[in-house]
Motif scaffolding. Structure first.
Motif, short mmCIF file in Angstrom:
data_model
loop_
_atom_site.label_atom_id
_atom_site.label_comp_id
_atom_site.label_asym_id
_atom_site.label_seq_id
_atom_site.Cartn_x
_atom_site.Cartn_y
_atom_site.Cartn_z
N LEU A 8 -7.64 -7.47 8.55
CA LEU A 8 -8.85 -7.86 7.82
C LEU A 8 -8.76 -7.32 6.40
N ALA A 9 -8.94 -8.22 5.43
CA ALA A 9 -8.84 -7.81 4.03
C ALA A 9 -9.82 -6.70 3.70
N SER A 10 -11.01 -6.73 4.29
CA SER A 10 -11.99 -5.68 4.01
C SER A 10 -11.49 -4.31 4.48
N LEU A 11 -10.79 -4.27 5.60
CA LEU A 11 -10.23 -3.00 6.09
C LEU A 11 -9.02 -2.57 5.27
N MET A 12 -8.27 -3.55 4.75
CA MET A 12 -7.15 -3.22 3.86
C MET A 12 -7.68 -2.51 2.62
N LYS A 13 -8.79 -3.03 2.08
CA LYS A 13 -9.40 -2.41 0.91
C LYS A 13 -9.93 -1.02 1.25
N ASP A 14 -10.55 -0.88 2.42
CA ASP A 14 -11.04 0.43 2.85
C ASP A 14 -9.90 1.43 3.00
N ALA A 15 -8.78 0.98 3.56
CA ALA A 15 -7.62 1.87 3.72
C ALA A 15 -7.12 2.32 2.35
N PHE A 16 -7.03 1.37 1.42
CA PHE A 16 -6.58 1.71 0.06
C PHE A 16 -7.54 2.70 -0.59
N SER A 17 -8.84 2.46 -0.44
CA SER A 17 -9.85 3.36 -1.03
C SER A 17 -9.80 4.75 -0.41
N SER A 18 -9.31 4.84 0.83
CA SER A 18 -9.24 6.13 1.53
C SER A 18 -8.00 6.93 1.19
N SER A 19 -7.07 6.32 0.47
CA SER A 19 -5.84 7.05 0.15
C SER A 19 -6.04 7.97 -1.06
N ARG A 20 -5.23 8.99 -1.11
CA ARG A 20 -5.33 10.03 -2.14
C ARG A 20 -4.93 9.50 -3.51
N GLU A 21 -5.74 9.84 -4.49
CA GLU A 21 -5.42 9.46 -5.87
C GLU A 21 -4.16 10.19 -6.32
N GLY A 22 -3.30 9.47 -6.99
CA GLY A 22 -2.08 10.08 -7.52
C GLY A 22 -0.84 9.74 -6.72
N TRP A 23 -0.94 9.79 -5.39
CA TRP A 23 0.24 9.51 -4.59
C TRP A 23 -0.07 8.88 -3.23
N GLY A 24 -1.31 8.52 -2.99
CA GLY A 24 -1.67 7.91 -1.71
C GLY A 24 -0.97 6.58 -1.51
N LYS A 25 -0.50 6.35 -0.30
CA LYS A 25 0.22 5.12 0.02
C LYS A 25 -0.48 4.41 1.17
N THR A 26 -0.80 3.13 0.96
CA THR A 26 -1.42 2.31 1.99
C THR A 26 -0.39 1.30 2.49
N VAL A 27 -0.19 1.29 3.80
CA VAL A 27 0.77 0.37 4.42
C VAL A 27 -0.03 -0.68 5.18
N ILE A 28 0.16 -1.94 4.81
CA ILE A 28 -0.53 -3.05 5.45
C ILE A 28 0.38 -3.61 6.54
N LEU A 29 -0.08 -3.52 7.78
CA LEU A 29 0.67 -4.02 8.92
C LEU A 29 0.01 -5.25 9.53
N GLY A 30 -1.32 -5.32 9.44
CA GLY A 30 -2.06 -6.43 10.03
C GLY A 30 -1.90 -7.70 9.21
N VAL A 31 -1.99 -8.84 9.89
CA VAL A 31 -1.86 -10.14 9.23
C VAL A 31 -3.23 -10.79 9.17
N ASP A 32 -3.72 -11.06 7.97
CA ASP A 32 -5.02 -11.70 7.80
C ASP A 32 -4.88 -13.18 8.08
N MET A 33 -5.50 -13.62 9.17
CA MET A 33 -5.38 -15.03 9.59
C MET A 33 -6.32 -15.96 8.82
N HIS A 34 -7.23 -15.40 8.04
CA HIS A 34 -8.20 -16.22 7.33
C HIS A 34 -7.74 -16.56 5.92
N GLY A 35 -6.63 -15.99 5.48
CA GLY A 35 -6.13 -16.24 4.14
C GLY A 35 -6.98 -15.60 3.05
#
Length: 120
Positions: A15-42
């Motif tokens: 879900l794109a909304s959760l991808m954004k939440d994961a990114f927002s939850s990562s540490r500033e400066g070196w936080g890395k977000t890995v997207i594994l889920g596939v958004d079926m809604h485009g």
């Protein structure tokens, strides 16, 4: 809880909304977000650009990041040459009629990988 964000965030739902939440939850400066889920809604993924400029990163990983055309034949060869021992990852083999037992083993933490045989 993380004192500034997580070093690594993983999104596995698609879900794109959760991808954004994961990114927002990562540490500033070196936080890395890995997207594994596939958004079926485009859906589009809208990120905060200043966070990217301050060092946060986003990467995707489809099928664990393998290159199917070259890596799968290599893995098959390693398996056939007995270099890759996949059997060691199988903890149980059950017939289809025992599929509920397979789920019970999983929930109890007693199963790593279970093969369900359709003809047993």
């Amino acid at each position: 809880m993380t004192d500034g964000g997580a070093d690594y965030c993983f999104e596995c739902i698609g879900l794109a909304s959760l991808m954004k939440d994961a990114f927002s939850s990562s540490r500033e400066g070196w936080g890395k977000t890995v997207i594994l889920g596939v958004d079926m809604h485009g859906s589009s993924l809208n990120l905060n650009c200043p966070e990217l400029l301050r060092g946060k990163t986003v990467v995707g990983s489809l099928f664990g990041g393998i290159k199917a055309k070259s890596d799968i034949p290599l893995m098959v060869k390693r398996y056939l040459d007995k270099e890759l021992r996949l059997e060691e990852f199988i903890s149980h083999e059950l017939g289809f009629q025992d599929i509920n037992k397979a789920f019970d083993l999983l929930l109890e933490g007693k199963s790593t990988r279970c093969i369900i045989w359709m003809d047993k």
